[in-house]
Design a protein around this motif. Structure first.
Motif, short mmCIF file in Angstrom:
data_model
loop_
_atom_site.label_atom_id
_atom_site.label_comp_id
_atom_site.label_asym_id
_atom_site.label_seq_id
_atom_site.Cartn_x
_atom_site.Cartn_y
_atom_site.Cartn_z
N GLU A 177 14.28 38.61 86.61
CA GLU A 177 14.01 39.10 87.97
C GLU A 177 13.38 40.48 87.93
O GLU A 177 12.46 40.78 88.71
N ILE A 178 13.85 41.33 87.02
CA ILE A 178 13.27 42.67 86.87
C ILE A 178 11.80 42.55 86.45
O ILE A 178 10.92 43.22 87.00
N ASP A 179 11.53 41.70 85.47
CA ASP A 179 10.14 41.49 85.01
C ASP A 179 9.27 40.99 86.16
O ASP A 179 8.13 41.45 86.32
N TYR A 180 9.81 40.06 86.95
CA TYR A 180 9.06 39.51 88.08
C TYR A 180 8.75 40.62 89.09
O TYR A 180 7.62 40.75 89.55
N ALA A 181 9.76 41.43 89.42
CA ALA A 181 9.58 42.52 90.38
C ALA A 181 8.55 43.53 89.89
O ALA A 181 7.68 43.97 90.65
N ARG A 182 8.64 43.88 88.63
CA ARG A 182 7.69 44.85 88.07
C ARG A 182 6.27 44.31 88.06
O ARG A 182 5.31 45.04 88.32
N ALA A 183 6.12 43.00 87.80
CA ALA A 183 4.79 42.38 87.82
C ALA A 183 4.18 42.46 89.22
O ALA A 183 2.96 42.51 89.36
N LEU A 184 5.04 42.50 90.24
CA LEU A 184 4.57 42.64 91.62
C LEU A 184 4.39 44.10 92.03
O LEU A 184 3.98 44.39 93.15
N GLY A 185 4.75 45.02 91.14
CA GLY A 185 4.63 46.44 91.44
C GLY A 185 5.77 46.99 92.27
O GLY A 185 5.62 48.07 92.87
N LYS A 186 6.90 46.29 92.29
CA LYS A 186 8.06 46.75 93.07
C LYS A 186 8.81 47.83 92.30
O LYS A 186 9.05 47.68 91.09
N PRO A 187 9.22 48.91 92.97
CA PRO A 187 10.07 49.90 92.31
C PRO A 187 11.43 49.27 91.98
O PRO A 187 11.94 48.47 92.77
N VAL A 188 11.98 49.63 90.83
CA VAL A 188 13.26 49.09 90.38
C VAL A 188 14.22 50.25 90.15
O VAL A 188 13.90 51.19 89.41
N ARG A 189 15.39 50.18 90.79
CA ARG A 189 16.45 51.17 90.60
C ARG A 189 17.66 50.47 89.97
O ARG A 189 17.75 49.25 90.02
N TYR A 190 18.57 51.26 89.41
CA TYR A 190 19.76 50.72 88.74
C TYR A 190 20.99 51.46 89.25
O TYR A 190 20.92 52.68 89.51
N THR A 191 22.10 50.74 89.37
CA THR A 191 23.34 51.40 89.76
C THR A 191 23.98 52.16 88.61
O THR A 191 24.73 53.10 88.83
N HIS A 192 23.67 51.76 87.38
CA HIS A 192 24.22 52.39 86.18
C HIS A 192 23.10 52.59 85.17
O HIS A 192 22.16 51.79 85.13
N PRO A 193 23.22 53.62 84.33
CA PRO A 193 22.18 53.86 83.31
C PRO A 193 22.04 52.65 82.38
O PRO A 193 23.02 51.97 82.10
N ILE A 194 20.81 52.44 81.93
CA ILE A 194 20.57 51.35 80.99
C ILE A 194 20.23 51.89 79.62
O ILE A 194 19.89 53.04 79.46
#
Length: 112
Positions: free
Chosen positions: A95-112
């Motif tokens: 889902e993260i890869d899909y969102a990034r391919a669409l240019g959507k900003p991605v935030r996280y609740t915890h550090p990765i």
């Protein structure tokens, strides 16, 4: 409160494992209180329910839900990954890869 150019509240989609259902619910609460429209998983297949009691039902529903969640990503302005302890499973990673391919900003609740 953030707004989009269309002068509507920002739409955020929550992504993450449903094993963290309580954390997803908590994130939805905070995002809503911040004035955002929240799109989130609507079914927790890890909890028993008559809709997915039979193995075949669960498999078909999982496939449909995965596609539905991608459509939610399409609608969203950004993505919030709910990842307690930094955990990101294969479905969430997709889902993260899909969102990034669409240019959507991605935030996280915890550090990765």
């Amino acid at each position: 409160m953030q707004t989009t150019p269309a002068d509507r509240p920002q739409i955020v989609v929550l992504c993450g494992s449903t094993r963290f259902w309580d954390a997803l619910t908590e994130a939805a609460l905070y995002e809503t209180a911040a004035g955002r429209i929240v799109l989130a998983p609507g079914c927790n297949l890890k909890e028993a329910h008559p809709l997915w009691a039979e193995p075949g039902q669960a498999d078909r529903l999982k496939t449909m839900l995965d596609d539905l969640h991608r459509r939610k990503i399409d609608l969203a302005d950004d993505v919030l990954v709910v990842n307690p302890g930094g955990y990101i499973g294969d479905s969430t990673r997709g889902e993260i890869d899909y969102a990034r391919a669409l240019g959507k900003p991605v935030r996280y609740t915890h550090p990765i």
